[in-house]
Design a protein around this motif. Sequence first.
Motif, short mmCIF file in Angstrom:
data_model
loop_
_atom_site.label_atom_id
_atom_site.label_comp_id
_atom_site.label_asym_id
_atom_site.label_seq_id
_atom_site.Cartn_x
_atom_site.Cartn_y
_atom_site.Cartn_z
N VAL A 11 90.66 37.64 -22.85
CA VAL A 11 90.80 37.99 -21.50
C VAL A 11 89.50 39.31 -21.34
N HIS A 12 89.08 39.13 -20.09
CA HIS A 12 87.98 39.97 -19.64
C HIS A 12 88.65 41.27 -19.10
N ASP A 13 88.62 42.60 -19.93
CA ASP A 13 89.20 43.72 -19.69
C ASP A 13 88.33 44.75 -19.84
N GLU A 14 87.08 44.46 -20.00
CA GLU A 14 86.02 45.46 -20.53
C GLU A 14 85.74 46.52 -19.45
N ASP A 15 85.58 47.67 -19.74
CA ASP A 15 85.09 48.72 -18.76
C ASP A 15 83.48 48.34 -17.89
N GLN A 71 81.41 50.27 -17.38
CA GLN A 71 80.53 51.09 -17.69
C GLN A 71 79.82 50.57 -19.05
N THR A 72 80.43 49.59 -19.68
CA THR A 72 79.73 48.88 -20.81
C THR A 72 78.51 47.73 -20.31
N TYR A 73 78.91 47.19 -19.19
CA TYR A 73 77.89 46.54 -18.65
C TYR A 73 76.76 47.32 -17.88
N TYR A 74 77.04 48.40 -17.41
CA TYR A 74 75.91 49.29 -17.01
C TYR A 74 75.04 49.70 -18.08
N LYS A 75 75.72 50.12 -19.27
CA LYS A 75 74.57 50.25 -20.35
C LYS A 75 73.93 49.27 -20.91
N TYR A 76 74.73 48.06 -20.95
CA TYR A 76 73.91 46.92 -21.32
C TYR A 76 72.58 46.50 -20.73
N VAL A 81 90.96 37.37 -16.26
CA VAL A 81 90.43 38.83 -16.17
C VAL A 81 91.73 39.50 -15.90
N SER A 82 91.60 40.85 -16.22
CA SER A 82 92.75 41.99 -15.95
C SER A 82 92.45 42.32 -14.56
N VAL A 83 93.68 43.07 -13.86
CA VAL A 83 93.47 43.66 -12.65
C VAL A 83 92.38 44.74 -12.67
N LYS A 84 92.37 45.44 -13.67
CA LYS A 84 91.59 46.53 -13.72
C LYS A 84 90.27 46.28 -13.74
N TRP A 85 89.88 44.99 -14.53
CA TRP A 85 88.61 44.50 -14.39
C TRP A 85 88.02 43.97 -13.06
N TYR A 86 88.96 43.22 -12.40
CA TYR A 86 88.68 42.83 -10.90
C TYR A 86 88.59 44.17 -10.03
#
Length: 268
Positions: free
Chosen positions: A58-62, A64-69, A171-176
């Motif tokens: 499941v994609h539930d990553e924050d 912020q990790t995308y922004y840092k990457y 995906v999780s609702v949080k991710w979306y």
Amino acid sequence: MWKWEVDGQAKAVIAIMHGAYENHRWYAWLIEKLRLEGFHIVMGDLPNHGVNAKFSRVHDEDFQTYYKYTKHLIENAFSYNLPVFLIGHGLGATLLLQAMYKYKYECAGLILTSPWLNLKLLPGKLSNALTSLSALTANMKLTHAVHPNKLTRSVEGKEEMKDEVSFKSTVSVKWYRELQQMMRQLILMPKVEFPTIPVLLMTAEKDAISDSKQARHWLNQQDLSEFQYKEWANCYHNLFHEVEREEIFMYTRDFINNALRRIGYIIE
């Protein structure tokens, strides 16, 4: 992070950001085409994508990790002390926009394909007009029905999407919610905040995933001295996997070479 370098002197460096649910292996064709044109390539996998996905389904990553990457990828490209171009597709294009607003990178050019600024295809339960995102719990899972058949008409393109990394679009609702928040912020961002760099925005006429009209509206709202917009007839979401990709690549290459000429580089 991976790097593909040319033999001899490179003309520029190109950092590539793939889209949601994808990985860098999907872009082997584009990477090699660019490398043969004299460009160093820098690319990796978004957090919880590709080799970074590990055992998660499941994609539930924050975000912020995308922004840092994204910041890390771009700064790797600048380490060569050569002109830097950024190519982003889908979610990757949207993340590049977020980084450009925040850090004002002095890139030689920005290429965006099918950016996610508004989605046509919504995750499972959200396709029901009676369902409110706010009514769903953060850890609830949603299936985003993004399948290769919706990404390209090309048999070859679909084959390139098959590899040992399983394709997951749950995906999780949080991710979306985080995705929706980022898209809204970019749409409402004052135009004066975006750096005045050359921009090429390409969309697909038959994109079933993202809203091409919203992408074009965003471009028209910017105070840019140099930009190009191209909607590719009959194409689906993933332009660099489409039947017309040779023509699309040449259009992209010409944009890059023209941008280099304008800053004083001699292009043979």
